[in-house]
Design a protein around this motif. Structure first.
Motif, PDB file in Angstrom:
ATOM      1  N   GLU B  83      27.307   5.953  13.272  1.00  0.00           N
ATOM      2  CA  GLU B  83      26.448   6.493  12.196  1.00  0.00           C
ATOM      3  C   GLU B  83      26.209   7.994  12.355  1.00  0.00           C
ATOM      4  N   LEU B  84      26.874   8.618  13.304  1.00  0.00           N
ATOM      5  CA  LEU B  84      26.787  10.066  13.561  1.00  0.00           C
ATOM      6  C   LEU B  84      25.400  10.520  14.016  1.00  0.00           C
ATOM      7  N   VAL B  85      24.598   9.558  14.506  1.00  0.00           N
ATOM      8  CA  VAL B  85      23.276   9.918  15.035  1.00  0.00           C
ATOM      9  C   VAL B  85      23.449  10.733  16.323  1.00  0.00           C
ATOM     10  N   LYS B  87      26.006  12.530  17.231  1.00  0.00           N
ATOM     11  CA  LYS B  87      26.548  13.858  16.929  1.00  0.00           C
ATOM     12  C   LYS B  87      25.410  14.789  16.492  1.00  0.00           C
ATOM     13  N   ARG B  88      24.511  14.251  15.672  1.00  0.00           N
ATOM     14  CA  ARG B  88      23.384  15.056  15.194  1.00  0.00           C
ATOM     15  C   ARG B  88      22.488  15.468  16.356  1.00  0.00           C
ATOM     16  N   LEU B  89      22.185  14.505  17.233  1.00  0.00           N
ATOM     17  CA  LEU B  89      21.293  14.810  18.346  1.00  0.00           C
ATOM     18  C   LEU B  89      21.904  15.844  19.291  1.00  0.00           C
ATOM     19  N   ARG B  90      23.224  15.841  19.377  1.00  0.00           N
ATOM     20  CA  ARG B  90      23.889  16.799  20.282  1.00  0.00           C
ATOM     21  C   ARG B  90      23.848  18.229  19.752  1.00  0.00           C
ATOM     22  N   GLU B 251      31.732  10.969  19.196  1.00  0.00           N
ATOM     23  CA  GLU B 251      31.954  10.861  17.748  1.00  0.00           C
ATOM     24  C   GLU B 251      32.958   9.756  17.485  1.00  0.00           C
TER      25      GLU B 251
END
Lengths: 328, 254
Positions: B83-85, B87-90, B251
């Protein structure tokens, strides 16, 4: 490149940036030697068609992916080796990202705020993005536009010096787009630097101090909108004259016949139009469907995208832009 | 300007992950109820029977390692990656190690709480209190380290949370083969004893019951007897983290 955070340095500087995916025959080079300078306190738009290499370039600048070759400096620092210092001063909005669906908007901002230095209070962040009335709603219940606004709220919660926005308004309704534009303009007013990628040319024209157009993994046009447009001819269109009519010797770049119309391209619209109308008046010729268009960013962009414009690297600034920007 | 620290970021993220775990009834059932079910063994047979108590305790710890620690982290990591969560947090200030810690912590905390609950519930049912509680705590924490690393490694080849039901099989086998060691021939048993499941099984018997291959050890003697299986577990921590570091990705791969 220098590794200090000298305030005279550009906010973002990339030299000879390359990024490849895979190896051997299956390998693909998405970024093929990008040079990019984003002065401090400015908004720079990175334009390009799908697959032009915008997001790949952004990810290297963000420090999310290493460059295959070349160098990137963010505020004079290496975004991977000096990650902690860079991240503390940077806000990133990805083209596509997610949040846990079972958290409410407030809880999501609390979670994000716990990881950001000098995060603004959650209530303030909610208010800025007009999300106060949705604070207790779970993320999975939000619309695409609302989710994007939460994403933006996270990006801006630490008052970053540099903001990287990858297609921030994709999927937003016109009103929300304008709201994002106001936010981005507000960032410039407080001295932040913004690098934004977008598909919307009106967005770039409305917001950006400088525009970089990417094509095939390279930056092929660079400068202010006026500078970029000035390299592209204006056009005059009118319905075909009788077959035996001979046009005057206009000071035009080219004259062509497309479909039912004649198209005159010129670098000096006013002079050419004056000549054409004078000739028509003198010879009692009626120019039906007459229209004149100055060059636009859209025309330049489309010409690059369809290959009719020179797609080699071309800086339109004519060295007129000193890259000092508005130092903060 | 208030600067975040690694611990403040990890605590903030752990709080959110804890909240998410409490809202997921299935994860809660697997984490809180299932591992306690082997305590029902204590109602069978003679009260105070060490064989039954050992079976109950080792199974509780085995289930804790598999569900709240391993499977919970595996499915959480894969679904959030998808869900790309992640990636966002990184893109924020949190480091990768802090993200991993915050995702593993709720499962590890549940493991510690349920272990304590198993000790407290077992006592009135005739089960002895741990002979060496410090060693038991070390075993549980070291085991959590092994299965956290193996979850991240498994995630490397798990495309979706649903696929984790299949891809987790090799690790489940690695964990469950230990208690079955006695049924293997002598030549195979030497290798089985090198699995994390076998080392955990031996160490739980040793630290909780002072049991070492038929002999009863006291607190001091359990330290010496634990060195072999503790080395096996420590080696698995290193192997697991090396595998995770080499193969894990943040990812989705398309």
């Amino acid at each position: 490149m220098n590794t200090t955070t000298d305030s005279n340095q550009p906010a973002i500087e990339a030299r000879g940036l390359r990024r490849s995916y895979g190896t051997g025959a299956a390998g693909f080079e998405a970024v093929r030697g990008v040079d990019l300078i984003v002065p401090r306190g400015t908004i720079t738009a990175l334009l390009g068609t799908n697959g032009a290499g915008k997001t790949s370039t952004m990810e290297v600048i963000e420090g999310l992916a290493p460059a295959t070759a070349g160098e990137v400096r963010m505020l004079g620092m290496d975004p991977i080796k000096q990650r902690a210092d860079v991240r503390r001063r940077t806000g990133v909005l990805l083209q596509a990202s997610g949040f846990p669906g079972d958290l409410t908007v407030r809880e999501t901002l609390e979670m994000w705020g716990a990881t950001v230095s000098a995060a603004r209070p959650v209530d303030e962040a909610l208010e800025v993005l007009d999300l106060t009335h949705r604070a207790e709603v779970k993320m999975r219940s939000l619309s695409g536009g609302e989710t994007r606004r939460v994403d933006l709220a996270c990006t801006l919660t630490g008052d970053p010096d540099v903001v990287l926005l990858d297609e921030p308004t994709t999927g937003l309704d016109p009103e929300s787009r304008r709201e994002v534009w106001r936010l981005v303009e507000g960032l410039r007013e407080r001295g932040a630097t913004v690098l934004i990628t977008t598909h919307y040319l009106d967005e770039a024209e409305a917001l950006a101090d400088r525009v970089e157009i990417m094509h095939g993994g390279r930056i092929v046009r660079s400068g202010t909108t006026a500078e970029i447009v000035s390299d592209h001819p204006s056009s005059i269109r009118f319905a075909h004259l009788a077959a035996d009519s001979v046009l005057p010797d206009l000071s035009a770049t080219s004259i062509s016949r497309t479909g039912a119309h004649t198209v005159v391209e010129t670098d000096d619209l006013q002079a050419t139009l004056h000549e054409l109308l004078g000739w028509a008046h003198q010879h009692c010729v009626r120019l039906d469907d007459l229209s004149a268009d100055t060059a636009s960013l859209e025309k330049v962009f489309l010409a690059i995208a369809d290959g009719s414009a020179d797609a080699t690297t071309h800086d339109s600034t004519h060295q007129s832009t000193q890259l000092e920007g508005n130092n903060r | 300007m208030s600067i975040t620290t690694p611990s403040s970021r990890a605590i903030g993220l752990t709080r959110a992950n804890w909240r998410l775990m409490l809202r997921n009834r299935l994860t809660l059932a697997y984490g809180l109820i299932l591992p306690l079910l082997p305590m029902l063994f204590l109602f069978s047979g003679t009260r105070g029977d060490d064989t039954i108590a050992m079976t109950s305790s080792t199974t509780v710890i085995f289930l804790l390692m598999l569900f709240p620690v391993y499977y919970n982290l595996l499915s959480m990591f894969v679904s959030r990656r998808d869900e790309l969560v992640l990636k966002r947090l990184r893109t924020g200030e949190a480091r990768d190690s802090e993200l991993i810690t915050s995702m593993a912590m709720p499962g590890v905390l549940i493991t510690l709480v349920i272990t304590l609950a198993a000790v407290m519930l077992g006592f009135p049912l005739g089960q002895q209190v741990p002979t060496n509680p410090i060693l038991l705590l070390a075993v549980v924490l070291l085991g959590a380290g092994v299965f956290t690393a193996l979850a991240l490694w498994t995630a490397a080849w798990t495309r979706t949370a649903e696929a984790a039901q299949i891809t987790s099989m090799p690790v489940i086998l690695l964990a469950s083969v230990g208690p079955m060691a006695p049924i293997f021939p002598e030549s195979a048993r030497r290798f089985v004893e090198l699995t994390p499941g076998s080392a955990m099984d031996t160490l739980v018997r040793l630290s909780w019951f002072g049991y070492d291959d038929g002999s009863q050890l006291d607190f001091a003697a359990t330290w010496g007897a634990s060195s072999g299986p503790m080395l096996v577990l420590a080696a698995w921590v290193l192997i697991g983290w090396a595998l995770a570091r080499t193969y894990m990705h943040w990812e989705p791969r398309h």
